[in-house]
Each structure stands twice: as C-alpha cells, then as structure tokens.
Motif scaffolding. Structure first.
Motif, PDB file in Angstrom:
ATOM      1  N   ARG A   1       3.265   5.855  -5.729  1.00 30.89           N
ATOM      2  CA  ARG A   1       3.076   5.886  -7.191  1.00 30.89           C
ATOM      3  C   ARG A   1       1.777   6.593  -7.556  1.00 30.89           C
ATOM      4  NH1 ARG A   1       6.347   2.100  -5.632  1.00 30.89           N
ATOM      5  NH2 ARG A   1       7.899   1.144  -7.007  1.00 30.89           N
ATOM      6  N   GLY A   2       1.198   7.270  -6.572  1.00 28.53           N
ATOM      7  CA  GLY A   2       0.026   8.103  -6.843  1.00 28.53           C
ATOM      8  C   GLY A   2      -1.308   7.402  -6.662  1.00 28.53           C
ATOM      9  N   ALA A   3      -1.290   6.133  -6.286  1.00 20.95           N
ATOM     10  CA  ALA A   3      -2.560   5.412  -6.142  1.00 20.95           C
ATOM     11  C   ALA A   3      -3.327   5.911  -4.915  1.00 20.95           C
ATOM     12  CB  ALA A   3      -2.292   3.920  -6.024  1.00 20.95           C
ATOM     13  N   ASP A   4      -4.625   5.754  -4.994  1.00 20.62           N
ATOM     14  CA  ASP A   4      -5.503   6.113  -3.887  1.00 20.62           C
ATOM     15  C   ASP A   4      -5.793   4.814  -3.124  1.00 20.62           C
ATOM     16  OD1 ASP A   4      -7.349   7.231  -2.233  1.00 20.62           O
ATOM     17  OD2 ASP A   4      -8.931   7.409  -3.734  1.00 20.62           O
ATOM     18  N   VAL A   5      -5.085   4.639  -2.019  1.00 16.99           N
ATOM     19  CA  VAL A   5      -5.082   3.320  -1.354  1.00 16.99           C
ATOM     20  C   VAL A   5      -6.045   3.310  -0.170  1.00 16.99           C
ATOM     21  CG1 VAL A   5      -3.651   1.621  -0.144  1.00 16.99           C
ATOM     22  CG2 VAL A   5      -2.699   2.917  -2.058  1.00 16.99           C
ATOM     23  N   HIS A   6      -6.882   2.288  -0.120  1.00 15.40           N
ATOM     24  CA  HIS A   6      -7.833   2.123   0.995  1.00 15.40           C
ATOM     25  C   HIS A   6      -7.706   0.713   1.564  1.00 15.40           C
ATOM     26  CE1 HIS A   6     -10.202   5.822   0.210  1.00 15.40           C
ATOM     27  NE2 HIS A   6      -9.652   5.664  -0.991  1.00 15.40           N
ATOM     28  N   PHE A   7      -8.048   0.622   2.826  1.00 20.35           N
ATOM     29  CA  PHE A   7      -8.038  -0.688   3.487  1.00 20.35           C
ATOM     30  C   PHE A   7      -9.384  -0.965   4.120  1.00 20.35           C
ATOM     31  CE2 PHE A   7      -3.533  -0.151   3.113  1.00 20.35           C
ATOM     32  CZ  PHE A   7      -3.025  -1.441   3.049  1.00 20.35           C
ATOM     33  N   LEU A   8      -9.889  -2.158   3.855  1.00 19.68           N
ATOM     34  CA  LEU A   8     -11.084  -2.644   4.556  1.00 19.68           C
ATOM     35  C   LEU A   8     -10.629  -3.689   5.564  1.00 19.68           C
ATOM     36  CD1 LEU A   8     -13.879  -3.320   1.919  1.00 19.68           C
ATOM     37  CD2 LEU A   8     -13.896  -1.612   3.735  1.00 19.68           C
TER      38      LEU A   8
ATOM     39  N   GLY B   1       0.822  -1.212   0.000  1.00 17.09           N
ATOM     40  CA  GLY B   1       0.000   0.000   0.000  1.00 17.09           C
ATOM     41  C   GLY B   1       0.855   1.261   0.000  1.00 17.09           C
ATOM     42  N   GLN B   2       1.914   1.247   0.803  1.00 13.32           N
ATOM     43  CA  GLN B   2       2.819   2.417   0.829  1.00 13.32           C
ATOM     44  C   GLN B   2       3.449   2.639  -0.549  1.00 13.32           C
ATOM     45  OE1 GLN B   2       2.628   4.258   3.218  1.00 13.32           O
ATOM     46  NE2 GLN B   2       3.125   3.397   5.237  1.00 13.32           N
ATOM     47  N   ALA B   3       3.901   1.531  -1.143  1.00  9.91           N
ATOM     48  CA  ALA B   3       4.554   1.651  -2.463  1.00  9.91           C
ATOM     49  C   ALA B   3       3.570   2.173  -3.498  1.00  9.91           C
ATOM     50  CB  ALA B   3       5.099   0.290  -2.884  1.00  9.91           C
ATOM     51  N   LEU B   4       2.343   1.705  -3.437  1.00  5.02           N
ATOM     52  CA  LEU B   4       1.330   2.167  -4.400  1.00  5.02           C
ATOM     53  C   LEU B   4       1.017   3.645  -4.159  1.00  5.02           C
ATOM     54  CD1 LEU B   4      -1.107  -0.896  -4.320  1.00  5.02           C
ATOM     55  CD2 LEU B   4       0.329  -0.204  -6.244  1.00  5.02           C
TER      56      LEU B   4
ATOM     57  N   GLY C   1      -0.152   4.936   8.568  1.00  4.11           N
ATOM     58  CA  GLY C   1      -0.740   6.178   8.079  1.00  4.11           C
ATOM     59  C   GLY C   1      -1.988   5.974   7.244  1.00  4.11           C
ATOM     60  N   PHE C   2      -2.541   4.790   7.269  1.00  8.21           N
ATOM     61  CA  PHE C   2      -3.793   4.553   6.547  1.00  8.21           C
ATOM     62  C   PHE C   2      -4.971   4.712   7.507  1.00  8.21           C
ATOM     63  CE2 PHE C   2      -0.670   1.918   4.197  1.00  8.21           C
ATOM     64  CZ  PHE C   2      -0.795   2.517   2.955  1.00  8.21           C
ATOM     65  N   ALA C   3      -6.137   4.891   6.917  1.00  5.42           N
ATOM     66  CA  ALA C   3      -7.355   4.999   7.727  1.00  5.42           C
ATOM     67  C   ALA C   3      -8.236   3.795   7.420  1.00  5.42           C
ATOM     68  CB  ALA C   3      -8.085   6.294   7.401  1.00  5.42           C
ATOM     69  N   PRO C   4      -8.027   2.683   8.133  1.00  3.06           N
ATOM     70  CA  PRO C   4      -8.792   1.468   7.807  1.00  3.06           C
ATOM     71  C   PRO C   4     -10.271   1.652   8.072  1.00  3.06           C
ATOM     72  CG  PRO C   4      -7.566   1.185   9.864  1.00  3.06           C
ATOM     73  CD  PRO C   4      -7.122   2.479   9.286  1.00  3.06           C
ATOM     74  N   ARG C   5     -11.081   1.056   7.201  1.00  2.21           N
ATOM     75  CA  ARG C   5     -12.542   1.103   7.383  1.00  2.21           C
ATOM     76  C   ARG C   5     -13.018  -0.298   7.743  1.00  2.21           C
ATOM     77  NH1 ARG C   5     -15.259   4.934   4.028  1.00  2.21           N
ATOM     78  NH2 ARG C   5     -17.139   4.191   5.094  1.00  2.21           N
ATOM     79  N   PRO C   6     -13.540  -0.484   8.929  1.00  2.00           N
ATOM     80  CA  PRO C   6     -14.053  -1.818   9.284  1.00  2.00           C
ATOM     81  C   PRO C   6     -15.313  -2.150   8.499  1.00  2.00           C
ATOM     82  CG  PRO C   6     -13.840  -0.397  11.224  1.00  2.00           C
ATOM     83  CD  PRO C   6     -13.668   0.462  10.029  1.00  2.00           C
TER      84      PRO C   6
END
Lengths: 530, 335
Positions: free
Chosen positions: A75-82, A69-72, A119-124
C-alpha cells in the motif's frame, strides 16, 4: 522434571525439528516467506513510515508483523523493523524458570532471519547503542526494592515500564516478600535503560509516522510506548484475541487491556440471527473446553447445597496483565479474597465455593510463584465451614459449577462475562473489560461490595443480568472487535505458518481482515467491524 | 513483646554492593521491636558497600574490620555490639520479617545456646537454580541439617543464628588465624558443643541465601570448603562429623582405582568409578529436576562440582598440612 506426555510425543518431535530448521533458516515459514517475496512486485515506498518493534522470537508474532508489513508495503508504506539484537541481561522473552541467561542467540537468529526472508532489513536496537547492556548502573544498588518502581532513566519512567514485565517474568505479583524481586527488578531496569537509550536514537533517526507494538505492556513495548508518547508518535498495539488466530488492535491504549469501552459506546446493536448462532456455537465450544487449550476433565463438582445461596468465586492469576493495576474496589485481589471469605464467615447460611484458577499450576512452564491458593491456606488455616476451595490441581471443569451458582464473584476473570451470559448475577470487583457495560454489578468500595453481596444473597432475581445486552457485548468482544490473523496460522503453540503462496493475497481489496488492519494503521480507520 | 530482650545484629561485609541494600531492607523490616542496632562490620570494601550501609538509616552503624576476614568481622562486631544478644547476619541473605523474633523466641523456648534456621538457597540464574536444588538436598551437601531439615532439633551447626556473645567469649571467640577462611562458623559451633553448649535448629526461622550462580565460583567455594575441613582437622585432630569425608573418600578411592587399573592397562575398568558416579549422580539429578526451573543437566553439573571440588579441596588441605604450610585465613590466598 515434568514428565513428557506420551500422547504429545509427536508434537514435541515436530517442534524439535522445527527449532533445528529455524537455526539454519529453513523453517517452513522461512521458505514460504522467501517464495512470497521472490514472485512479488513491490512498489517503491511513498507513503507513511511504519515502524514495527519485533524483538522476540515468538514465531506467530514475528510472522503476523511481517505479513502486516508486507501488506503495508504493497500500500506504499515505508516499512521498517527494529529487533533486539540480543545480549541483554534479561527480558521477558523467558521467565524465571528458564532464564537468565537469556536464549538470545536462538531468539535473535529466528527474528532476524525471518524478517530477512520477508525481504525486510531489520535493524537491531543494539546497533543504535554502543554501550548496549555493558554499562554498570551502580546507583541502582543503593535503591530499595520499594523505590525501584520510581526509577527514571533516559526520560522514561522505567520503574513503571518494567513493573508488569517483572511480575510476568517472576510469575508473581506479590514482590514484597519475594527474594528474587530486587535482583530481577534491577536486571530489568538495566536492560530497560539500554532499550530506552537505543530506542531514543532509533526513533530520532527513523522518524516513524506510526509505531506498531505487540500488546504495549511488555518490556520493549512499554518503553517504546512511553517514548512514542513523548515524541507524539502515533502508536498502534495489537494482541491475540480469544478466538484462535484472531487479533485485536488498539490505538492510544495498550491492546493487552482488551478495553473496547470507547468503541462499544457506539457499536452496540442488536444481534442478527446469524450472529446469535455464531455466539451460541462459540460459547458451547468454550463450555466443552474446545475453544482453548484444555487441561481439565469434565465432570460435575460435587457441591454441597445448603438452604442458602450457592456463590462461586473465580480467581485470576495474580501476575496476569488482566489483574495488574486493575484494582478499583479493593487495594488488590488478596484483600478482595479475604473480604469475601470473612463475609461468608459471618453469613453461615450461604455457601461459598472458591475456584482457584487452574493455571496457577497447569500453565506449562509458568507455575505461579505467589499462589492465591497458598495465600488462602496461610491466611485462613481453618476456613469457615461454609467455604470450600476447589484447588488449582483439581482439573475438573468449572462450567457445571458456574451453571449451579446463584451468584458469581469475580475480580477481572472472563468467567464473569460467561456467568452473566448464562443469566447469573455477577459482582465485579476489578476493572475488567466488561465492567460498566450494563450487565454486571460493579462495585467501587469494600462497603459497596458487601452491600451488593447482601442484596444478591437476599434475592438474586432482581439482580439478574440483562442477558441480551451481555450477548451483544460478548459478540462484539469475541467476534466483531477482533480481526482475523493476517494469513498466518498457528498449527501448534509456538509454531507459525504463512497460509498464502502469493503476496497478491494481501493487496488492497483482496482480504477484508488485512484491509481493516492496514486501513487502521495507515488511515486511523476503526479496526473493529461495526 | 516488651519482654523480649534487645539484640544487636552483626553483619560482616566486604564488597557486597549488589546484595547489601536488599539485605539491610529485610533486616530493617523485622517485626521485632527490640533491635538496638545493625552493626555492619566492613573489611575495607572498595565498592559502594559503606555508602549503602551509611544511607540505610540511624539503626545501621558501620564499624571497620582492619583484619578483613569474616571471622575477624564477627569478633569485631561482637565486641562492638551494644547488646549481649547477637544475631549473626550475612549480606548474601534476605530475612523473613519474623526472622529475629522467631530466633529469639526459639532461643528462649528451647533453652539452647545458639539457634539458627533453615538456609533456603535461591537461584537467580539457570545454573543457580540447579545449585539451589543441590544444596537443599542431603545428597548434595552432607550433614548440615540446616540445608534440608523440617523439624526443630539439636544439631552440630546452624546457618547464622542468634546467641549470647558471652558464650563466644568463653571459648575464645572466632578463630582468625589457624583456619582456612569460611571454616569459622562450624568450627566455633564445634568448640561450643565441646564446652557443653547446645546448638538448635528451628525451621520456622526463615531466610533466603543467594548461593554461587556460576560453575567456576561454585567450584572455588566447594574446593575451599574441603580445605576448611582439613584446617579443622589440623586444629582439633578430629572432625566435628565425618560424613563430609565421603567426597574425599570418593576422590581418593577413584584416583587409586584408576591408577591401579591404568597401570594394568585396563582403561575400561579404570573408568568404572567415573561411570558409576555419573550414573548415580544422573539419577539424583533427574530427581532434583523435579523442582520447577531446574534442568537435570545443570543439576548433574552442580552435583559433580560440589562433590569433586569438595573432595579435591580436602586432599589439597591435607597436602598443605603434610607440607607444613599454613591455611589462608583470607580469601585470595592472603593470610
């Protein structure tokens, strides 16, 4: 109760300390992740939206996904975590020896704190569904166990999606006679419905361009896979490869199947001298038990040779994803075993040695509940005199036995590939990853199997595998298809370490493996090395 | 096979929605060709129990049990059965496909009057697995050999079982009024043995029973078992066997010892029975945790609940006798 091994007390202590540190968000990977983010210059998201599904506290996977996720992101990606959010009745985070109730509090705590540290904002997922895990499903109680596999809900074939997770949870594939099958399957279906409902809302709200999943075969992931397919969302799956700290990635099919047939068709090439040596070193390490967690000792099996051929059969774990749904010549692995034993009963001049997979007994915390060894004992109270079983409790290495064999029989076991590499003819009855690659005898029917067996027993020489081809495939499988793990190491099973101190190391052009992973996810480039 | 007699399966139910489908499926999958019917005797379920039974096919027949209890259900079911040979079933149980066949074969071969098999408890939660381990152990559950025996033998009582209904009629059927609910099977077996009937255990008759999976429910169940023993004692002025009184003696002895030493202001000495019990139970729990999936601390808790709840339940029942109060023939304190 398993007796703690004195030689592993240091390992137990270390794990215990780290589990406590995880609860207060001070595990080494937490601290390292915070340090990475503190010094990083992260660009604003302008590229594709990539969604990771990260529901369980399997530390190495949480860290793999976070680092990718950090690497993406760089590279400009919009990274989200569920994440999951906890509170499900059941999931495949644990197995039937440990749960239910699930260890949700600890699991959720680690996943969410780790992703926040990155530094991500995970969404449960549970935040997407107000009825998460609470809504009864009385209709399920009216469905028989046999029909539970056909249950659909939220537009998903939930019964099919939970099939592998249930078997994995129960450490058993033969659910017909399992008293836990009904209650466990219904629990998984109820949890699965909550996941599907929440995922539908999450996917509709987040509208990802690509979803990244572990394996694609587990509970959350199988449901996510089906829902992404319905919505035509691009899916990338990954799984741990055979070499330590390497991963395989796959698009359009679950990475858990390790199926590289499409790539292999145009990636086959002669090995270079360095690659030959690389493969030999690795195979020697496997031979000596240094390539994986070993629990057996090394001494030669005392195999009674007769005037006929020595044939060895290597079983699988019935509930392994390498076996479930991989039947082709026989309805299932049991039918194959029975056919083989009966065949040797009629061919007394030859000798069959059945090596029951040691993991039936020795896989920590996962003792197989429908053991093939027990099945053989029940099915054949008296075995033909030319058939020997090496039991799962026997920790003697299988390699000397493989070396002594004239012919090998496998369903989907990787030992089949190793037999072929050593020049032994192998008859493959299941749909394994190396089937159809040109160096095994692949059978389609029981009759075909018997014909192949007779031919091999009569004279194995003409059936010897094309070892060069087998080596080319093995090198591709073990070395070129996998990618190095993204700056994450696993010092002990269950522990994860981030091996870099700066996010600069994951920027484009700084790490070939990470470039391959990111290019594969963002641009559809091949994940494997050519 | 055609010589084997026809049987009726009698299955008492009361709000069994969560278990009934699988139970019926296992009964419908029996390899015994002469099962005439499965009589589901329902005590007024308010969930989907009746619908599940009604959906299960033409072999299944639902009969009302207006008197609600399991004892009444068995009397109703035995009366309603089309066959003399009756298989007593339980909704919290799954049956091996050869269960009925082996039961009938064992009945015929042994010449016994009532034959039953081993109760194999199945835990579906972490605590349930500990309960299963405890209730498979002689230390955990006392003399019911159907919990742990491995050899066929004549016994005092069995789990469920197959029998000719005429022998039940001989002794007046299941007791619906005098006993605490859940005492009916053992008490009936006791009366049968007093009438010279033989009760036989055969470990090849296999079934899987889902015991209580939560500590509170286990406590309630074992407390009630203790009350059951007191109700049997009241009815017969004796007990079928005395070993179940060990927990009762433990409770009484511990309470007496503690009271005596607390009165003498010796709190440390007063705690000795509890400490001694904890030590012994701890050793047993560690041994029980040899089963995969059984945590020693949960086995310890399950063991303690079984023993102390049973003992306290027995004395609660005795107190009820002394006060002249009736026992509860229905769950929930309703007579």
């Amino acid at each position: 109760m398993p007796v703690p091994r004195p030689d592993r007390m240091g390992e137990y202590s270390r794990k215990g300390v780290e589990l406590l540190l995880r609860l207060v968000e001070q595990a080494p990977e937490h601290r390292r992740a915070r340090r990475l983010v503190a010094g990083a210059d992260l660009p604003a998201a302008s590229g594709p939206r990539v969604l990771f599904l990260c529901p369980r506290d399997w530390a190495e996977h949480v860290q793999y996904q976070a680092m990718i996720g950090q690497a993406l992101r760089l590279r400009g990606a919009d990274v989200h975590f569920l994440t999951c959010g906890g509170g499900l009745e059941i999931c495949d985070r644990a197995n039937t020896y440990e749960a239910p109730p699930m260890p949700c509090r600890m699991c959720r705590c680690y996943v969410e704190s780790s992703l926040r540290a990155h530094g991500f904002a995970p969404r449960p997922l549970r935040s997407f569904d107000g009825t998460w895990s609470d809504e009864p499903w009385a209709e399920l109680d009216r469905v028989s166990v046999a029909d539970l596999r056909a249950v659909r809900a939220e537009g998903v074939d939930l019964g099919a999606a939970v099939d592998i997770p249930v078997q994995w949870f129960l450490c058993a594939a033969d659910l017909a006679g399992d008293p836990l099958a009904g209650v466990t399957m219904r629990r998984f279906l109820r949890s699965g419905r909550s996941i599907a409902r929440a995922l539908a809302r999450a996917l509709d709200e987040l509208r990802p361009d690509t979803v990244v999943l572990l394996s694609g075969l587990f509970l959350f992931e199988a449901i996510a896979w089906a829902m992404c397919e319905q919505r035509s969302i691009d899916v990338v799956t990954y799984e741990r490869a055979f070499l330590k700290e390497t991963l395989v990635f796959s698009r359009d099919r679950p990475a858990g199947f390790y199926d590289f047939s499409a790539e292999w068709a145009h990636q086959r090439r002669p090995l270079e001298p360095g690659e030959d040596a690389e493969l030999d070193t690795y195979l020697a390490a496997r031979h000596q038990g240094q390539a994986f967690d070993q629990f057996w000792t090394f001494r030669e099996h005392e195999v009674e040779r007769s005037t006929g051929r020595l044939v060895t059969l290597f079983t699988n774990l019935t509930w392994d994803t390498a076996v479930i749904g991989r039947d082709c010549a026989f309805p299932d692995i049991r039918s194959w075993l029975v056919a083989v034993v009966e065949a040797f009963g009629e061919r007394p001049e030859h000798r069959l040695v059945i090596r029951v997979h040691p993991s039936e007994l020795h896989l920590p915390g996962k003792i197989t509940r429908d053991s093939l060894e027990a099945y053989l004992d029940e099915r054949f109270p008296t075995l033909p005199s030319n058939v020997t079983i090496i039991r799962s409790a026997d920790t003697t290495s299988s390699y000397p036995l493989m070396d002594a064999s004239d012919v090998g029989l496998v369903y989907t076991s990787t030992t089949g590939l190793e037999l072929a590499l050593s020049g032994t003819p192998v008859i493959v009855a299941g749909d394994t990853h190396y089937r159809g690659k040109g160096f095994t005898i692949d059978v389609e029917t029981p009759e075909g199997f018997l014909a192949a067996l007779d031919a091999a027993l009569a004279d194995p020489s003409p059936l010897r595998p094309d070892v060069v081809r087998a080596r080319e495939y093995a090198h591709y499988f073990f070395f070129r298809a996998p990618v190095a793990a993204p700056l994450v190491s696993e010092p002990l099973p269950g522990l994860a370490r981030i091996t870099t101190t700066s996010l600069e190391d994951v920027r484009p052009g700084r790490n070939a493996a990470i470039d391959r992973i990111c290019d594969g996810i963002l641009d559809g480039a091949p994940f494997a090395r050519s | 096979m055609s010589d084997l007699p026809a049987v009726s399966v009698v299955l008492p139910t009361l709000n069994e929605q969560g278990y009934l489908r699988d139970c019926l499926d296992s009964l419908l999958a029996q390899d015994y060709p002469s099962i005439r019917e499965i009589v589901v005797v329902d005590g007024g379920s308010t969930d989907q129990t009746r619908e599940i039974a009604a959906d299960a096919g033409s072999l299944v027949r639902v009969v009302d049990n207006p008197r609600v209890t399991a004892a009444a259900a068995m009397n109703v079911g035995v009366q309603a059965a089309a066959c003399d040979l009756v298989v007593r079933a339980d909704a919290h149980t799954l049956y091996a496909t050869d269960y009925v066949r082996r039961s009938v074969e064992a009945l015929q071969a042994s010449g016994a009057d009532w034959v039953g098999g081993r109760m194999n408890p199945v835990g579906t939660t972490s605590f349930g697995r500990a309960v299963a381990a405890v209730t498979s152990s002689p230390v955990g559950v006392g003399p019911g050999r159907f919990h742990y025996a491995t050899q066929a033998q004549d016994v005092e009582t069995v789990y469920l079982g197959v029998f000719d209904r005429r022998i039940v009629a001989e002794v007046g059927g299941y007791d619906e009024t005098e006993l605490q609910w859940a005492a009916e099977d053992q008490e009936l077996n006791y009366r049968l043995r007093r009438h010279g009937r033989r009760i036989r255990f055969d470990p090849q008759i296999r079934s899987w029973y889902f015991p209580r999976q939560q500590p509170r429910r286990l406590w309630d169940q074992y407390f009630n078992y203790g009350v059951c023993k007191a109700s049997t004692l009241k009815k017969h002025r004796t007990l079928p066997y005395w070993r179940p009184l060990v927990p009762a003696a433990m409770v009484a002895g511990s309470a007496g010892w503690m009271a005596l030493h607390l009165l003498r202001r010796r709190p440390l000495t007063a705690a000795l029975p509890v400490v001694g019990y904890a030590g012994a139970a701890g050793i047993v729990a560690v041994r029980l945790a040899g089963d995969p999936g059984v945590a020693p601390h949960r086995a310890f808790a399950a063991l303690g609940i079984c023993h102390w709840a049973y003992g306290l339940g027995f004395w609660s029942g005795v107190l009820r006798i002394l006060r002249g109060r009736p026992f509860d023939s229905r769950p929930g304190g309703h007579r």
